[in-house]
Enzyme design. Structure first.
Site, mmCIF file in Angstrom:
data_model
loop_
_atom_site.group_PDB
_atom_site.id
_atom_site.type_symbol
_atom_site.label_atom_id
_atom_site.label_comp_id
_atom_site.label_asym_id
_atom_site.label_seq_id
_atom_site.Cartn_x
_atom_site.Cartn_y
_atom_site.Cartn_z
ATOM 1 N N ARG A 70 43.464 28.326 49.767
ATOM 2 C CA ARG A 70 42.169 28.602 49.139
ATOM 3 C C ARG A 70 41.430 27.311 48.813
ATOM 4 N NH1 ARG A 70 44.135 33.282 45.038
ATOM 5 N NH2 ARG A 70 45.294 34.394 46.636
ATOM 6 N N ARG A 119 38.310 30.046 41.386
ATOM 7 C CA ARG A 119 37.996 29.902 39.960
ATOM 8 C C ARG A 119 38.135 28.496 39.415
ATOM 9 N NH1 ARG A 119 41.456 34.846 37.893
ATOM 10 N NH2 ARG A 119 42.690 34.065 39.620
ATOM 11 N N ARG A 129 30.435 34.333 41.026
ATOM 12 C CA ARG A 129 31.341 35.456 40.749
ATOM 13 C C ARG A 129 30.762 36.365 39.648
ATOM 14 N NH1 ARG A 129 33.765 39.106 40.153
ATOM 15 N NH2 ARG A 129 35.967 39.627 40.055
ATOM 16 N N ASP A 155 39.350 38.072 51.649
ATOM 17 C CA ASP A 155 40.697 38.228 51.110
ATOM 18 C C ASP A 155 41.551 38.970 52.121
ATOM 19 O OD1 ASP A 155 42.286 37.764 48.489
ATOM 20 O OD2 ASP A 155 42.862 39.760 49.141
ATOM 21 N N TYR A 209 51.664 44.688 49.534
ATOM 22 C CA TYR A 209 50.617 45.098 48.579
ATOM 23 C C TYR A 209 50.303 46.587 48.734
ATOM 24 C CZ TYR A 209 49.904 40.197 47.460
ATOM 25 O OH TYR A 209 50.106 38.915 47.028
#
Ligand code: 1CP
Length: 323
Positions: free
Chosen positions: A2, A6, A15, A52, A128
């Site tokens: 990434r 953040r 965001r 993502d 997931y």
């Protein structure tokens, strides 16, 4: 790994303009902006598409949401009967905004900056889908794959097919290299690693290479240890991203003759900064810089990382750092 996220104040600002994280992934204006932020700030050699790995289950029709501060939440699929919610037909319509983001990025990025598209590898995405989010031990996924390998194999097949097509479309939209993230590959024993990591990764690489032989594919079987070597031999990837635990001398000797290496600075060391960061960055360049090599982190950047540490790291690896 990434680049956006953040740790950057400019990302946090964008965001806040959207409700959910997926909305950011599906809004080309904003996804383009967020992809370009780290390129403008630091001048990296490559940009990774902002999206993502969980857009694929979302596009397949599984309910996916990102709960604030909790990570992803999915309506879990626990057995073959659960596969009924998945719809393979509408996937690319659903992902059209991602392709639009790639198209715009390929127009906006300077030609010398490589645009990297990506997807999650099937095993990691499946964890997931089955667990309903992040997991500590992947107990449900492992139990299903052991009790009913054919049924679980059906899930892997659906994700493999969708992922290969997703990556081909990213290339058609302008992605110049692709990365496959198998972040949870390392929890599997040898036989399961062969079946759930090597096989689907090989299939994806072969489908992409059949259409686009010139596009480099980077694999990231995180935690694979000595199986990194077999992963390179059997999947046909051009490069592997090394996680933080891979010993550099071993990687230089055993892996680098076969594939380009990428990695593997520990994100904790980047967070810490100072002398430790400079020492480790130089060590990585010394050990791996004599062969084909892409400097990178060994896993995703930690959100508390001071942006100045990233700037300092770039100075050090580009040879402008003191010492
Ligand atoms: O704003 C926010 O709160 C969201 C944080 C975030 C970001 C910035 C998530 C949620 N995803 C992303 C973007 C992302 N994810 C990129 C785009 C590139 C960029 O940021 O510059 C990429 C390549 C990913 C890949 C990804 N997502 C992986 C594979 C790599 C890895 O870190 O192992 C995985 C496992 C995910 C799942 C995911 N997405 C987000 C979270 C919180 C998680 C779960 C992580 C976990 O289970 O520990």
């Amino acid at each position: 790994m990434r680049q956006a996220g953040r740790y950057l104040p400019e990302y946090r600002k964008v965001r806040r303009q959207v409700g959910g994280f997926l909305e950011l992934c599906y809004t080309p204006d904003l996804a383009v902006e967020v992809t370009l932020q780290p390129i403008h700030r630091y001048g990296f050699d490559a940009a990774i598409l902002f999206s993502d790995i969980l857009v694929v289950p979302d596009a397949l029709g599984q309910e996916v949401r990102f709960a604030e501060g909790e990570g992803p939440k999915l309506a879990p699929i626990r057995d073959v009967a659960g596969l009924a919610v998945l719809r393979e037909e509408g996937v690319h319509d659903h992902l059209a905004p991602v392709y639009e983001t790639v198209r715009r990025l390929s127009r906006e990025l300077p030609p010398e900056v490589t645009l990297i598209g990506f997807a999650g590898a099937p095993w990691t995405v499946a964890t997931y889908m089955v667990e309903g989010g992040s997991s500590r031990d992947f107990a449900t996924t492992r139990a299903w794959s052991l009790a009913d390998p054919e049924g679980f194999g059906r899930l892997i097949e659906i994700v493999t097919k969708a992922t290969a097509a997703y990556l081909c479309r990213q290339v058609e939209a302008g992605a110049e290299a692709l990365q496959l993230f198998d972040s949870w590959a390392g929890i599997l024993p040898e036989d399961a690693f062969e079946r759930w990591v090597i096989e689907p990764n090989s299939q994806i690489v072969s489908i992409v290479k059949q259409k686009y032989p010139q596009v480099p594919v980077i694999g990231f079987p995180r935690g694979a240890g000595v199986l990194y070597e077999r992963y390179i031999d059997k999947t046909g990837v051009n490069a592997v991203s090394l996680d933080t635990t891979v010993p550099l001398a071993w990687a230089a000797e055993r892996l680098q003759p076969k594939a380009t290496l990428q990695g593997n600075l520990d994100p904790q060391v980047l967070l810490a900064g100072g002398e430790a960061l400079e020492r480790r960055a130089r060590e990585i360049v010394t050990m791996l810089g004599n062969g084909p090599f892409i400097f990178n982190l060994g896993h995703g950047i930690i959100k508390e990382t001071p942006p100045e540490h990233v700037a300092r790291l770039l100075e050090v690896i580009r040879g402008n750092g003191r010492g």
